[in-house]
Write a protein that holds these residues in place. Structure first.
Motif, PDB file in Angstrom:
ATOM      1  N   MET A 193      71.493  60.588  31.466  1.00  0.00           N
ATOM      2  CA  MET A 193      71.201  62.004  31.586  1.00  0.00           C
ATOM      3  C   MET A 193      69.692  62.209  31.538  1.00  0.00           C
ATOM      4  SD  MET A 193      72.084  65.008  28.954  1.00  0.00           S
ATOM      5  CE  MET A 193      71.391  66.589  29.274  1.00  0.00           C
ATOM      6  N   LYS A 194      69.210  63.064  32.372  1.00  0.00           N
ATOM      7  CA  LYS A 194      67.787  63.377  32.405  1.00  0.00           C
ATOM      8  C   LYS A 194      67.547  64.653  31.595  1.00  0.00           C
ATOM      9  CE  LYS A 194      63.976  63.577  35.560  1.00  0.00           C
ATOM     10  NZ  LYS A 194      63.235  62.398  35.831  1.00  0.00           N
ATOM     11  N   LEU A 195      66.648  64.580  30.624  1.00  0.00           N
ATOM     12  CA  LEU A 195      66.307  65.728  29.793  1.00  0.00           C
ATOM     13  C   LEU A 195      65.098  66.437  30.364  1.00  0.00           C
ATOM     14  CD1 LEU A 195      66.568  64.091  26.254  1.00  0.00           C
ATOM     15  CD2 LEU A 195      68.302  65.415  27.431  1.00  0.00           C
ATOM     16  N   ASP A 196      65.003  67.743  30.103  1.00  0.00           N
ATOM     17  CA  ASP A 196      63.806  68.480  30.477  1.00  0.00           C
ATOM     18  C   ASP A 196      63.220  69.129  29.228  1.00  0.00           C
ATOM     19  OD1 ASP A 196      65.301  70.767  29.947  1.00  0.00           O
ATOM     20  OD2 ASP A 196      65.548  71.317  32.044  1.00  0.00           O
ATOM     21  N   GLU A 197      62.160  69.923  29.402  1.00  0.00           N
ATOM     22  CA  GLU A 197      61.477  70.473  28.228  1.00  0.00           C
ATOM     23  C   GLU A 197      62.355  71.441  27.445  1.00  0.00           C
ATOM     24  OE1 GLU A 197      58.316  73.716  28.714  1.00  0.00           O
ATOM     25  OE2 GLU A 197      58.379  72.816  30.705  1.00  0.00           O
ATOM     26  N   VAL A 198      63.246  72.167  28.105  1.00  0.00           N
ATOM     27  CA  VAL A 198      64.151  73.082  27.394  1.00  0.00           C
ATOM     28  C   VAL A 198      65.113  72.279  26.529  1.00  0.00           C
ATOM     29  CG1 VAL A 198      65.946  74.841  27.666  1.00  0.00           C
ATOM     30  CG2 VAL A 198      63.932  74.885  29.152  1.00  0.00           C
ATOM     31  N   ASP A 199      65.660  71.196  27.075  1.00  0.00           N
ATOM     32  CA  ASP A 199      66.537  70.328  26.284  1.00  0.00           C
ATOM     33  C   ASP A 199      65.793  69.788  25.070  1.00  0.00           C
ATOM     34  OD1 ASP A 199      68.630  70.562  28.161  1.00  0.00           O
ATOM     35  OD2 ASP A 199      67.869  68.858  29.313  1.00  0.00           O
ATOM     36  N   LEU A 200      64.575  69.338  25.289  1.00  0.00           N
ATOM     37  CA  LEU A 200      63.755  68.785  24.209  1.00  0.00           C
ATOM     38  C   LEU A 200      63.532  69.821  23.106  1.00  0.00           C
ATOM     39  CD1 LEU A 200      62.048  66.251  23.434  1.00  0.00           C
ATOM     40  CD2 LEU A 200      60.133  67.391  24.516  1.00  0.00           C
ATOM     41  N   LYS A 201      63.239  71.055  23.493  1.00  0.00           N
ATOM     42  CA  LYS A 201      63.017  72.121  22.513  1.00  0.00           C
ATOM     43  C   LYS A 201      64.307  72.446  21.761  1.00  0.00           C
ATOM     44  CE  LYS A 201      59.054  74.277  24.787  1.00  0.00           C
ATOM     45  NZ  LYS A 201      58.529  75.489  25.429  1.00  0.00           N
ATOM     46  N   ILE A 202      65.418  72.516  22.467  1.00  0.00           N
ATOM     47  CA  ILE A 202      66.707  72.798  21.813  1.00  0.00           C
ATOM     48  C   ILE A 202      67.029  71.695  20.807  1.00  0.00           C
ATOM     49  CG2 ILE A 202      69.204  72.894  22.192  1.00  0.00           C
ATOM     50  CD1 ILE A 202      68.580  74.401  24.836  1.00  0.00           C
ATOM     51  N   ILE A 203      66.865  70.449  21.203  1.00  0.00           N
ATOM     52  CA  ILE A 203      67.153  69.324  20.306  1.00  0.00           C
ATOM     53  C   ILE A 203      66.295  69.405  19.049  1.00  0.00           C
ATOM     54  CG2 ILE A 203      66.926  66.811  20.053  1.00  0.00           C
ATOM     55  CD1 ILE A 203      67.793  66.653  23.058  1.00  0.00           C
ATOM     56  N   ASN A 204      65.021  69.728  19.199  1.00  0.00           N
ATOM     57  CA  ASN A 204      64.138  69.810  18.024  1.00  0.00           C
ATOM     58  C   ASN A 204      64.489  70.980  17.119  1.00  0.00           C
ATOM     59  OD1 ASN A 204      61.964  67.697  17.768  1.00  0.00           O
ATOM     60  ND2 ASN A 204      61.934  68.119  19.954  1.00  0.00           N
ATOM     61  N   ILE A 205      64.906  72.093  17.693  1.00  0.00           N
ATOM     62  CA  ILE A 205      65.335  73.235  16.872  1.00  0.00           C
ATOM     63  C   ILE A 205      66.585  72.857  16.089  1.00  0.00           C
ATOM     64  CG2 ILE A 205      66.346  75.550  16.991  1.00  0.00           C
ATOM     65  CD1 ILE A 205      64.334  76.114  19.306  1.00  0.00           C
ATOM     66  N   LEU A 206      67.563  72.247  16.755  1.00  0.00           N
ATOM     67  CA  LEU A 206      68.797  71.848  16.079  1.00  0.00           C
ATOM     68  C   LEU A 206      68.564  70.723  15.078  1.00  0.00           C
ATOM     69  CD1 LEU A 206      71.319  72.009  19.050  1.00  0.00           C
ATOM     70  CD2 LEU A 206      71.122  73.605  17.132  1.00  0.00           C
ATOM     71  N   LYS A 207      67.614  69.848  15.369  1.00  0.00           N
ATOM     72  CA  LYS A 207      67.299  68.763  14.438  1.00  0.00           C
ATOM     73  C   LYS A 207      66.728  69.323  13.134  1.00  0.00           C
ATOM     74  CE  LYS A 207      65.197  64.224  14.378  1.00  0.00           C
ATOM     75  NZ  LYS A 207      63.886  63.969  13.901  1.00  0.00           N
ATOM     76  N   ALA A 208      65.924  70.371  13.247  1.00  0.00           N
ATOM     77  CA  ALA A 208      65.341  70.986  12.051  1.00  0.00           C
ATOM     78  C   ALA A 208      66.374  71.782  11.262  1.00  0.00           C
ATOM     79  CB  ALA A 208      64.176  71.892  12.450  1.00  0.00           C
TER      80      ALA A 208
END
Length: 180
Positions: free
Chosen positions: A1-16
């Protein structure tokens, strides 16, 4: 799967904070709730997000009973089956660093009977830092606007996640935020 910047931001929000609502996430990213919900569902369906968890305060983790063991074994799967074993990491062809959670010395003895333990390292204090999730993605720097396909610098500020292309942009971005 290819991630983009929105995916990256969502993952970091959920990780926190894995309990953050879709509405809060959408506000932080200036996106619609439906877009964020669809992105999270896609990340879950494609196996990027495998589950959600909690982080316990160190006072509840019983740190005095954690230890790392250096083991020599041919069968790491057998070690992982033991109740006391939390994590197994291969560090050489047959050497593993094993993290265990122990209630007594008998637990340690039971683990040592199942594998050739070379050394025992008791954990007396755990100090950890929050590490943002990073991946090579196509993104636009939130400071200079430059389009990049690289591993961005992820910066969190007031429940929002920003992606920046370099340390200079990060420094300048922080300066502007201090002024506001």
């Amino acid at each position: 799967m290819k991630l983009d910047e929105v995916d990256l931001k969502i993952i970091n929000i959920l990780k926190a904070n894995s309990r953050v609502s879709i509405t809060e996430t959408a506000k932080a990213l200036n996106l619609s709730r439906q877009t964020v919900k669809a992105r999270i569902e896609r990340l879950e369906n494609e196996g990027v997000i495998e589950g959600y968890t909690i982080k316990l305060a160190s006072s509840f983790e019983n740190l005095g009973s954690s230890a790392y063991l250096l083991a020599n074994t041919e069968d790491a799967e057998k070690i992982l089956e033991m109740e006391e074993v939390v994590e197994v990491n291969r560090i050489a062809s047959k050497k593993y660093l094993i993290r265990v959670q122990l209630n007594s010395l008998e637990d340690l003895s039971r683990v040592m009977d199942k594998a050739e333990i070379l050394e025992v390292f008791p954990v007396t204090e755990r100090i950890a830092k929050e590490v943002p999730f990073k991946a090579k993605v196509n993104y636009r720097c939130d400071y200079c606007g430059k389009e990049m396909c690289d591993e961005p610098i992820v910066y969190r500020l007031k429940n929002k996640v920003y992606v920046l292309c370099c340390k200079t942009c990060l420094r300048e971005f922080k300066e502007i935020q201090k002024e506001n």
